[in-house]
Write a protein that holds these residues in place. Sequence first.
Motif, PDB file in Angstrom:
ATOM      1  N   LYS A 297       0.821  -1.221   0.000  1.00  0.00           N
ATOM      2  CA  LYS A 297       0.000   0.000   0.000  1.00  0.00           C
ATOM      3  C   LYS A 297       0.854   1.270   0.000  1.00  0.00           C
ATOM      4  CE  LYS A 297      -3.841   2.418   0.748  1.00  0.00           C
ATOM      5  NZ  LYS A 297      -4.863   2.572  -0.284  1.00  0.00           N
ATOM      6  N   GLU A 298       1.906   1.268   0.825  1.00  0.00           N
ATOM      7  CA  GLU A 298       2.704   2.483   0.951  1.00  0.00           C
ATOM      8  C   GLU A 298       3.409   2.813  -0.366  1.00  0.00           C
ATOM      9  OE1 GLU A 298       5.020   2.299   4.615  1.00  0.00           O
ATOM     10  OE2 GLU A 298       6.129   4.031   3.808  1.00  0.00           O
ATOM     11  N   GLU A 301       0.918   4.083  -2.792  1.00  0.00           N
ATOM     12  CA  GLU A 301       0.533   5.472  -2.494  1.00  0.00           C
ATOM     13  C   GLU A 301       1.579   6.445  -3.020  1.00  0.00           C
ATOM     14  OE1 GLU A 301      -2.331   5.394   1.424  1.00  0.00           O
ATOM     15  OE2 GLU A 301      -0.163   5.468   1.696  1.00  0.00           O
ATOM     16  N   ASN A 302       2.853   6.116  -2.743  1.00  0.00           N
ATOM     17  CA  ASN A 302       3.925   7.006  -3.179  1.00  0.00           C
ATOM     18  C   ASN A 302       4.032   7.059  -4.694  1.00  0.00           C
ATOM     19  OD1 ASN A 302       4.563   7.635  -0.575  1.00  0.00           O
ATOM     20  ND2 ASN A 302       6.080   5.985  -0.373  1.00  0.00           N
TER      21      ASN A 302
END
Length: 466
Positions: A297-298, A301-302
């Motif tokens: 997810k991270e 997102e980035n």
Amino acid sequence: MSSKKSDFGVFGLGVMGSSISLNIADKGYELSVYNRADSGEEEVVKNFISANADRPNIKGFTDLKLFIDSMARPRKILIMIKAGPAVDLVLNSLIPMLSEGDIIIDGGNSHYLNTKRRFDLAQSQGIEFIGAGISGGEEGARKGPSIMPGGRKESYAYVSEILEAIAAKDDFGKTCCTYIGPDGSGHFIKMVHNGIEYVEMQLLAELYGLMSKRMTNDEIAAVFESWNKGKLSSYLLEITILILRKKEGSSYLIDMILDKAGNKGTGSWSSKAAFDLGIPNTMMSAAVFARYISSFKEVRENMSKLVRTDSNMEQELNISILEKSYEFARLVNHQQGFKLMQQASESYGWNLDFSEIARIWSNGCIIKSHLMNILYKEFQTKEDLFEMETVNKALVKGESATREILMTALRSRFSLHCFSAAYHYWVDMTTERLPANLIQAQRDFFGAHTYQRIDAPESDFYHTKW
Ligand SMILES: NC(=O)C1=CN([C@@H]2O[C@H](COP(=O)(O)OP(=O)(O)OC[C@H]3O[C@@H](n4cnc5c(N)ncnc54)[C@H](OP(=O)(O)O)[C@@H]3O)[C@@H](O)[C@H]2O)C=CC1
Ligand SMILES: O=C(CO)[C@H](O)[C@H](O)COP(=O)(O)O
């Protein structure tokens, strides 16, 4: 509490163990239940017994010896615990306390190779061991799961009455529990069941994601509801409709759920088995990888800030095209899943009955569907979904629909892992000449791995000094 010796024992009162215990008790059997009383778990058995005080045929234990002594011989014990090392720990303490001929059934999602190993260990100590895949989740366990027992047929005969009594019933009133085959075959079948389940879930997730670009949750649910009235009906489609409509206050719950999919491993085991057996189970691995990708997810997102993520969908979605494509992809999924079991049956000499497997999957389990009833009949005379006329017709018809859906998704920057895996598998499986000739040439170039020629017998192998 009854003073009679119990007919059956359940070890482990988690989600599945407690539900299946009530199911067994409802069928009138005398039942002993056990859960460890480690720190934090002291009250599990006490709470279970007091919540079910109206069932005098259930006796609860936290002492293993008393639990074992409470059962009539040969003892029949279903262990329903977390799969993995915990099963070995439990067997190590349980087996020395049992008597020759007693039967242990492992009902958890154990790996089939572990089941084979545990089967050999138990046998070496005079104990019968059955690896039984059980599907249906909490509700299925309570009301009637699908049960896939593997082991010695002679030991299955001792437990068949109870297992068949608690299982779901198919459309003809027959029990959704059947002897699968020797050693780890029951758990292998359950593993493939879960692999098919991963794909069925991913296909619905992909449809939901794509449709969300133009439709509300209620509109998507309405489409799924209309599909669920016909040949596409399934348990997973049914629960997806309920999920899409579920509200918390004025918000849809689905919109609040974090988009990171978890897994407990059976999908990746299925994919690994397919790799090992040489079966192109492209949809299962696509479904597993789609879950893995979601877990980053991270990173997502980035990265989403770096690329243009404007992924509007210009055109209306054609629902009938989506429906045909969904049917197409589901058929390819089942073709790949059954092919994997066929190969395992052949490689391990299990002599599996695919009509029976489809039949016991027609109710009680997570992948129960209208299609399973069709496959039950078709597998009585055919060995492969590609040989089934109705399946073939739907696949031929679904190809162009799937191509259209894929093009729409590509234009809208939306990934369809499983739909595209289904499409490419079908296209390749129906294409006479593939570019694999180049792979062979490359292999021969750098490693002298040799190649066969189209103008020579297949038995001849050539090497070229490139
Ligand atoms: N949930 C589902 O939908 C389905 C689950 N399964 C399989 O069924 C099995 C049980 O699942 P579920 O009921 O959901 O799991 P839960 O987490 O609800 O329960 C796990 C059970 O295992 C026991 N346990 C864990 N570790 C040990 C140990 N070292 N020694 C003794 N007991 C132990 C727990 O005891 P304690 O309470 O003391 O921790 C508990 O009774 C798993 O293999 C799962 O994969 C199969 C089909 C569907
Ligand atoms: O066996 C099952 C259903 O048939 C279990 O629910 C299983 O845990 C689901 O797998 P995962 O947690 O990997 O999604």
